[in-house]
Motif scaffolding. Structure first.
Motif, PDB file in Angstrom:
ATOM      1  N   LYS A 118       0.830  -1.206   0.000  1.00 33.19           N
ATOM      2  CA  LYS A 118       0.000   0.000   0.000  1.00 33.19           C
ATOM      3  C   LYS A 118       0.864   1.255   0.000  1.00 33.19           C
ATOM      4  O   LYS A 118       0.410   2.324  -0.383  1.00 33.19           O
ATOM      5  N   LYS A 119       2.096   1.144   0.475  1.00 33.32           N
ATOM      6  CA  LYS A 119       3.070   2.246   0.463  1.00 33.32           C
ATOM      7  C   LYS A 119       4.230   1.834  -0.431  1.00 33.32           C
ATOM      8  O   LYS A 119       4.590   0.662  -0.507  1.00 33.32           O
ATOM      9  N   GLN A 120       4.816   2.813  -1.098  1.00 34.18           N
ATOM     10  CA  GLN A 120       5.945   2.570  -1.989  1.00 34.18           C
ATOM     11  C   GLN A 120       7.216   3.162  -1.383  1.00 34.18           C
ATOM     12  O   GLN A 120       7.144   4.085  -0.561  1.00 34.18           O
ATOM     13  N   VAL A 121       8.358   2.658  -1.808  1.00 33.44           N
ATOM     14  CA  VAL A 121       9.629   3.200  -1.339  1.00 33.44           C
ATOM     15  C   VAL A 121       9.654   4.694  -1.629  1.00 33.44           C
ATOM     16  O   VAL A 121       9.323   5.138  -2.726  1.00 33.44           O
ATOM     17  N   GLY A 122      10.012   5.476  -0.591  1.00 34.87           N
ATOM     18  CA  GLY A 122      10.036   6.931  -0.717  1.00 34.87           C
ATOM     19  C   GLY A 122       8.818   7.611  -0.120  1.00 34.87           C
ATOM     20  O   GLY A 122       8.834   8.815   0.120  1.00 34.87           O
ATOM     21  N   VAL A 142      -1.174   1.534   6.897  1.00 32.39           N
ATOM     22  CA  VAL A 142      -1.087   0.187   6.344  1.00 32.39           C
ATOM     23  C   VAL A 142       0.056   0.153   5.329  1.00 32.39           C
ATOM     24  O   VAL A 142       0.075   0.926   4.364  1.00 32.39           O
ATOM     25  N   LEU A 143       1.016  -0.734   5.567  1.00 34.40           N
ATOM     26  CA  LEU A 143       2.152  -0.885   4.665  1.00 34.40           C
ATOM     27  C   LEU A 143       1.847  -1.862   3.541  1.00 34.40           C
ATOM     28  O   LEU A 143       2.184  -1.622   2.382  1.00 34.40           O
ATOM     29  N   CYS A 144       1.241  -2.995   3.915  1.00 32.81           N
ATOM     30  CA  CYS A 144       0.936  -4.014   2.909  1.00 32.81           C
ATOM     31  C   CYS A 144      -0.223  -4.873   3.389  1.00 32.81           C
ATOM     32  O   CYS A 144      -0.611  -4.823   4.552  1.00 32.81           O
ATOM     33  N   GLU A 145      -0.769  -5.642   2.444  1.00 30.32           N
ATOM     34  CA  GLU A 145      -1.779  -6.637   2.772  1.00 30.32           C
ATOM     35  C   GLU A 145      -1.127  -8.002   2.610  1.00 30.32           C
ATOM     36  O   GLU A 145      -0.344  -8.213   1.685  1.00 30.32           O
ATOM     37  N   VAL A 146      -1.457  -8.914   3.524  1.00 35.43           N
ATOM     38  CA  VAL A 146      -0.918 -10.265   3.461  1.00 35.43           C
ATOM     39  C   VAL A 146      -2.058 -11.273   3.530  1.00 35.43           C
ATOM     40  O   VAL A 146      -3.144 -10.971   4.019  1.00 35.43           O
ATOM     41  N   LEU A 171      -5.099  -9.916   5.627  1.00 36.44           N
ATOM     42  CA  LEU A 171      -4.912  -8.991   6.734  1.00 36.44           C
ATOM     43  C   LEU A 171      -4.043  -7.820   6.312  1.00 36.44           C
ATOM     44  O   LEU A 171      -3.275  -7.910   5.355  1.00 36.44           O
ATOM     45  N   GLU A 172      -4.149  -6.714   7.050  1.00 36.03           N
ATOM     46  CA  GLU A 172      -3.318  -5.541   6.808  1.00 36.03           C
ATOM     47  C   GLU A 172      -2.167  -5.519   7.808  1.00 36.03           C
ATOM     48  O   GLU A 172      -2.354  -5.867   8.973  1.00 36.03           O
ATOM     49  N   VAL A 173      -0.994  -5.091   7.340  1.00 40.41           N
ATOM     50  CA  VAL A 173       0.172  -4.959   8.217  1.00 40.41           C
ATOM     51  C   VAL A 173       0.444  -3.468   8.403  1.00 40.41           C
ATOM     52  O   VAL A 173       0.792  -2.771   7.452  1.00 40.41           O
ATOM     53  N   PRO A 174       0.282  -2.964   9.639  1.00 41.88           N
ATOM     54  CA  PRO A 174       0.502  -1.542   9.897  1.00 41.88           C
ATOM     55  C   PRO A 174       1.961  -1.239  10.218  1.00 41.88           C
ATOM     56  O   PRO A 174       2.712  -2.099  10.666  1.00 41.88           O
ATOM     57  N   THR A 196      10.128   7.553   6.583  1.00 42.80           N
ATOM     58  CA  THR A 196      10.064   7.326   5.151  1.00 42.80           C
ATOM     59  C   THR A 196      10.301   5.849   4.885  1.00 42.80           C
ATOM     60  O   THR A 196      11.205   5.257   5.483  1.00 42.80           O
ATOM     61  N   LEU A 197       9.502   5.247   4.015  1.00 42.52           N
ATOM     62  CA  LEU A 197       9.721   3.852   3.642  1.00 42.52           C
ATOM     63  C   LEU A 197      10.992   3.804   2.798  1.00 42.52           C
ATOM     64  O   LEU A 197      11.024   4.305   1.676  1.00 42.52           O
ATOM     65  N   LEU A 198      12.044   3.239   3.383  1.00 48.25           N
ATOM     66  CA  LEU A 198      13.353   3.222   2.733  1.00 48.25           C
ATOM     67  C   LEU A 198      13.551   2.011   1.829  1.00 48.25           C
ATOM     68  O   LEU A 198      14.242   2.107   0.815  1.00 48.25           O
ATOM     69  N   ALA A 199      12.994   0.879   2.203  1.00 52.69           N
ATOM     70  CA  ALA A 199      13.172  -0.337   1.421  1.00 52.69           C
ATOM     71  C   ALA A 199      12.087  -1.343   1.744  1.00 52.69           C
ATOM     72  O   ALA A 199      11.609  -1.398   2.873  1.00 52.69           O
ATOM     73  N   THR A 200      11.694  -2.113   0.723  1.00 55.39           N
ATOM     74  CA  THR A 200      10.832  -3.271   0.930  1.00 55.39           C
ATOM     75  C   THR A 200      11.672  -4.491   0.589  1.00 55.39           C
ATOM     76  O   THR A 200      12.431  -4.470  -0.377  1.00 55.39           O
ATOM     77  N   LEU A 201      11.565  -5.527   1.377  1.00 55.48           N
ATOM     78  CA  LEU A 201      12.434  -6.692   1.219  1.00 55.48           C
ATOM     79  C   LEU A 201      11.768  -7.843   0.476  1.00 55.48           C
ATOM     80  O   LEU A 201      12.439  -8.824   0.145  1.00 55.48           O
ATOM     81  N   PHE A 202      10.475  -7.733   0.217  1.00 56.26           N
ATOM     82  CA  PHE A 202       9.741  -8.764  -0.503  1.00 56.26           C
ATOM     83  C   PHE A 202       8.794  -8.095  -1.482  1.00 56.26           C
ATOM     84  O   PHE A 202       8.367  -6.967  -1.271  1.00 56.26           O
ATOM     85  N   ALA A 203       8.446  -8.805  -2.542  1.00 56.42           N
ATOM     86  CA  ALA A 203       7.514  -8.297  -3.549  1.00 56.42           C
ATOM     87  C   ALA A 203       6.154  -8.961  -3.369  1.00 56.42           C
ATOM     88  O   ALA A 203       6.027  -9.972  -2.674  1.00 56.42           O
TER      89      ALA A 203
END
Length: 152
Positions: free
Chosen positions: A23-27, A35-39, A46-49, A55-62
């Motif tokens: 739900k959020k992108q790097v930057g 909410v950062l992502c849905e899993v 579920l939503e992961v808060p 600032t979202l610096l990096a996501t480690l999974f796609a």
């Protein structure tokens, strides 16, 4: 200092989840509880808060990746902070922190267990889950033709 965001436990028996989408992108700026992502688990989406602001610096999974619970999934901090040994001038997605399970990538744990009990080779199944992942209903569909009616 940048903070690792860890995939929270999603229940007593859930060991892995699948990232449905970010739900959020790097930057992007992130506030606590955004909410950062849905899993997806074997039973729910579920939503992961976020647990921190920054600032979202990096996501480690796609999206579509299987993630173990309690594993880092993202980094939040200030632009320019060090993340995983590199300066985070808001980089593209970082490499995955955990490699997929060798021999059965793209198979949910529940589907894998059912396939083993039913003597189904998951390598021969076409997945209908996110990213073509084999999920329980795919194994159930393969089991149905193997069932033979009892003669009366």
């Amino acid at each position: 200092m940048a903070t690792a965001i860890v995939m929270p436990k999603q229940g007593n028996t859930v060991e892995n989840v699948i990232i449905v989408g970010w739900k959020k992108q790097v930057g992007d700026s992130v506030a606590v509880d955004d909410v950062l992502c849905e899993v997806e688990t074997d039973k729910a989406t579920l939503e992961v808060p976020s647990t921190v602001a920054g600032t979202l610096l990096a996501t480690l999974f796609a999206a579509g990746d299987e993630v173990p619970v309690m594993a880092p999934v993202a980094w939040i901090g200030e632009v320019g902070e060090f993340v995983g040994g590199a300066s985070a001038g808001v980089p593209a997605a970082a490499p995955a922190a955990h490699a997929p399970v060798v021999g059965t990538p793209g198979v949910s744990p529940r589907a894998r267990a059912l396939a083993e009990r039913s003597a189904i080779d998951v390598g021969e199944l076409t997945g209908s889950g996110p990213g073509g992942r084999v999920i329980e209903r795919d194994v159930l569909a393969a089991v149905q033709p193997k069932l033979t009616p009892v003669a009366r």
